[in-house]
Design an enzyme around this catalytic site. Structure first.
Site, PDB file in Angstrom:
ATOM      1  N   LYS A 279       0.838  -1.199   0.000  1.00  0.00           N
ATOM      2  CA  LYS A 279       0.000   0.000   0.000  1.00  0.00           C
ATOM      3  C   LYS A 279       0.877   1.254   0.000  1.00  0.00           C
ATOM      4  O   LYS A 279       2.003   1.209   0.481  1.00  0.00           O
ATOM      5  CB  LYS A 279      -0.865   0.017   1.271  1.00  0.00           C
ATOM      6  CG  LYS A 279      -2.023  -0.939   1.255  1.00  0.00           C
ATOM      7  CD  LYS A 279      -2.860  -0.766   2.513  1.00  0.00           C
ATOM      8  CE  LYS A 279      -4.008  -1.758   2.557  1.00  0.00           C
ATOM      9  NZ  LYS A 279      -5.008  -1.574   1.493  1.00  0.00           N
ATOM     10  N   ARG A 353     -10.474 -11.407   1.805  1.00  0.00           N
ATOM     11  CA  ARG A 353     -11.319 -12.482   1.271  1.00  0.00           C
ATOM     12  C   ARG A 353     -10.622 -13.823   1.340  1.00  0.00           C
ATOM     13  O   ARG A 353     -11.264 -14.864   1.404  1.00  0.00           O
ATOM     14  CB  ARG A 353     -11.756 -12.110  -0.156  1.00  0.00           C
ATOM     15  CG  ARG A 353     -10.605 -11.884  -1.109  1.00  0.00           C
ATOM     16  CD  ARG A 353     -11.014 -11.082  -2.342  1.00  0.00           C
ATOM     17  NE  ARG A 353     -11.012  -9.637  -2.097  1.00  0.00           N
ATOM     18  CZ  ARG A 353     -11.369  -8.732  -2.994  1.00  0.00           C
ATOM     19  NH1 ARG A 353     -11.770  -9.107  -4.203  1.00  0.00           N
ATOM     20  NH2 ARG A 353     -11.327  -7.456  -2.706  1.00  0.00           N
TER      21      ARG A 353
HETATM   22  N1  BES Z   1      -8.198  -3.779   4.386  1.00  0.00           N
HETATM   23  C1  BES Z   1      -8.313  -3.358   3.038  1.00  0.00           C
HETATM   24  C2  BES Z   1      -9.585  -2.563   2.780  1.00  0.00           C
HETATM   25  C3  BES Z   1      -9.584  -1.132   3.254  1.00  0.00           C
HETATM   26  C4  BES Z   1      -8.915  -0.158   2.544  1.00  0.00           C
HETATM   27  C5  BES Z   1     -10.309  -0.778   4.349  1.00  0.00           C
HETATM   28  C6  BES Z   1      -8.953   1.159   2.983  1.00  0.00           C
HETATM   29  C7  BES Z   1     -10.366   0.538   4.764  1.00  0.00           C
HETATM   30  C8  BES Z   1      -9.674   1.514   4.093  1.00  0.00           C
HETATM   31  C9  BES Z   1      -8.328  -4.571   2.111  1.00  0.00           C
HETATM   32  O1  BES Z   1      -7.552  -5.628   2.523  1.00  0.00           O
HETATM   33  C10 BES Z   1      -7.786  -4.095   0.820  1.00  0.00           C
HETATM   34  O2  BES Z   1      -6.646  -3.747   0.783  1.00  0.00           O
HETATM   35  N2  BES Z   1      -8.612  -4.095  -0.216  1.00  0.00           N
HETATM   36  C11 BES Z   1      -8.215  -3.615  -1.482  1.00  0.00           C
HETATM   37  C12 BES Z   1      -8.822  -4.536  -2.515  1.00  0.00           C
HETATM   38  C13 BES Z   1      -8.278  -4.333  -3.885  1.00  0.00           C
HETATM   39  C14 BES Z   1      -6.829  -4.743  -3.939  1.00  0.00           C
HETATM   40  C15 BES Z   1      -9.097  -5.150  -4.851  1.00  0.00           C
HETATM   41  C16 BES Z   1      -8.735  -2.182  -1.648  1.00  0.00           C
HETATM   42  O3  BES Z   1      -9.831  -1.880  -1.169  1.00  0.00           O
HETATM   43  O4  BES Z   1      -8.008  -1.377  -2.204  1.00  0.00           O
HETATM   44 MN    MN Z   2      -5.535  -5.419   1.883  1.00  0.00          MN
END
Ligand code: BES
Ligand code: MN
Ligand code: ZN
Length: 496
Positions: A279, A353
């Site tokens: 990230k 997931r």
């Molecule tokens: N934990 C995150 C989701 C999230 C992101 C929650 C920002 C709250 C704030 C999850 O594991 C994630 O990283 N999801 C990705 C999915 C994507 C790679 C398809 C996302 O939401 O960017």
């Molecule tokens: Mn994630």
């Protein structure tokens, strides 16, 4: 804070702060009227002098009240005397709690229990007061080296002289305290940083609850056992972490042995750096909150065990970190889930997931009546719905409607998104049964679609709490959502 019922003549009540309601157009609540008469119109004259309008949430602290036993009076505006809406009442409660935690009284007596709030009863008023009071006075700074100054007020009593009301208030107190305790536990573990709140720490918190409540049994699955069960998806996430993953099982047995349980599955990712699909740095600290789904399961189980509800509930919390490492999963890796389905991990940041799907398969062994999973699953849900409702998806309309209703009732709201077959197309992989991402479009829905592949034939709902589980910015902190929603859902199921 302690809570109790108190009866007796209102002007003779010894209290640090007597809470009295008033309305628009100079109308006074019954107890307020009594006190006004006994104090030579002290209250109505102050309302006139200060031009108080009686709007919901307006307040006036009267530091000295001659002629009555209370040391102070807190006047609280409640809006329209003939129609006290829930919103107005909540506004009034909020300013009540803020005012008493700022004043120097060590205890308070509320007469707000005598009010008729639209569609609500005295049980609700009591419960709401406690939940709000615990929410507002909660301090997240337990790791500061100097303790924050706590409010002087340590107890709130509710006034009534009616037997039936006394019983309702007492019930409201125990329900309110149990839910507030669950919310507080959820907030507390959620606010802890990733270096303290690890999968092992979460497992320990669950075990502690198991020691407190006889009907609550805790078992922890270690990585070796997950391997034997074939949980290749879950284990692929924890590969890059030095903290061992844990699968926490909390079995609450309040119902008969043959009654099928409600199973709650909560994402317990204690820090989500994204893995190799790292990230960006800004705001990454907030990914300590990626275990809020797990925390809500912990808090809900604590609340129902505290109330001793006659129902069976199983809480499952898959817990891991998601970090980059030489041994971490890579984009393109293909893993085999416990269900036998193979998954192409196109983005290691779509890890929630992966830990959930194996847990949903594992959940089958409890022969669930209903499965509800709760997860900070997608940033996309914040784009779609903002930070007010949590996102709801599922394969059972009746269950979804029941959850939506409970959300309205508790103020812990949900909004449903569709899981139509058309969206499933986005999860096609050339090399495995399913891909773990579905492209930019409808990211929350395709995450839900992914989970749906692991709950076929089951009554199942999925709650995406990425926008509601915590607040960012100046008031950064966990909200404890959706503990009140889940607990109320279980209370209603236990009563129905
Ligand atoms: N934990 C995150 C989701 C999230 C992101 C929650 C920002 C709250 C704030 C999850 O594991 C994630 O990283 N999801 C990705 C999915 C994507 C790679 C398809 C996302 O939401 O960017
Ligand atoms: Mn994630
Ligand atoms: Zn995540």
């Amino acid at each position: 804070m302690d809570y109790a019922v108190k009866s007796g003549q209102i002007d003779k009540q010894k209290t640090g702060c007597l809470i009295l309601g008033f309305f628009e157009k100079g109308n006074l609540a019954p107890s307020t009227e009594t006190i006004d008469q006994l104090t030579n119109q002290l209250i109505s004259s102050l309302i006139k002098r200060d031009k108080l309008e009686g709007k919901a949430g307006e307040s006036l602290l009267i530091e000295h009240a001659p002629g009555i036993s209370a040391e102070r009076i807190l006047l609280i505006g409640l809006g329209d005397a003939d129609n006290i809406s829930e919103q107005d009442f909540n506004k009034a409660l909020k300013s009540t709690i803020e005012a008493i935690s700022k004043c120097r009284a060590t205890n308070a007596l509320s007469t707000l229990t005598e009010l008729k709030v639209k569609d609500r009863d005295v049980h609700w008023i009591t419960q709401q007061t406690i939940q709000l009071s615990e929410t507002i006075t909660y301090q997240p700074g337990e790791l500061k080296s100097k303790p924050e100054t706590a409010a002087a007020c340590t107890s709130i009593s509710f006034s009534t002289n009616e037997k039936a009301e006394q019983i309702s208030i007492k019930e409201g107190i125990s329900t309110g305290e149990a839910i507030a305790k669950g919310i507080q536990l959820a907030k507390k573990v959620s606010d802890l940083p990733g270096n303290i709140c690890t999968p092992s720490y979460l497992a320990e918190q669950a075990s502690n609850l198991g020691k407190q409540y006889k009907k609550l049994n805790i078992t922890i699955l270690e990585e070796k056992e997950m391997e034997e069960l074939g949980m290749g998806a879950l284990l692929s996430v924890s590969r890059g972490s030095r903290q061992p993953a844990k699968l926490i099982t909390m079995e609450y047995k309040g119902g008969s042995a043959k009654e099928q349980p409600i199973v709650l599955v909560g994402k317990g990712l204690t820090f989500d750096a994204g893995g190799i699909s790292l990230k960006p740095g800004a705001g990454m600290d907030e990914m300590k909150y990626d275990m809020c789904g797990g925390a809500s399961v912990l808090g809900t189980l604590a609340a129902i065990a505290q109330m001793g509800l006659p129902i069976n509930v199983v809480g499952l919390i898959p817990s891991s970190e998601n970090l980059p490492d030489g041994d971490a999963s890579k984009p393109g890796d293909i893993v085999t889930s416990m269900s036998g389905q193979t998954i192409e991990v196109l983005n290691t940041d779509a890890e929630g997931r992966l830990i959930l799907c194996d847990t949903l398969t594992y959940a089958q062994r409890f022969k669930p009546k209903t499965i509800i999973d709760i997860a900070t699953l997608t940033g996309a849900v914040i784009i779609a719905l903002g930070r007010h409702p949590s996102g709801l998806m599922g394969n059972d309309d009746a269950l979804c409607n029941e959850l939506i209703q409970t959300g309205e009732k508790t103020g812990d709201r949900l909004w449903r998104l569709p899981l139509w077959d058309e969206y499933q197309e986005q999860l096609k992989s050339n090399f495995a049964d399913i891909a773990n991402i579905g492209g930019r479009d409808a990211g929350t829905i395709t995450a839900g679609c992914f989970l749906s592949r692991f709950t076929e034939g089951q009554s199942w709902a999925h709650i995406d709490i990425a926008g509601t589980a915590w607040k960012s910015g100046q008031n950064k902190g966990a909200t404890g959502r959706p503990v009140s929603l889940l607990t109320q859902f279980i209370i209603d199921r236990a009563n129905g």
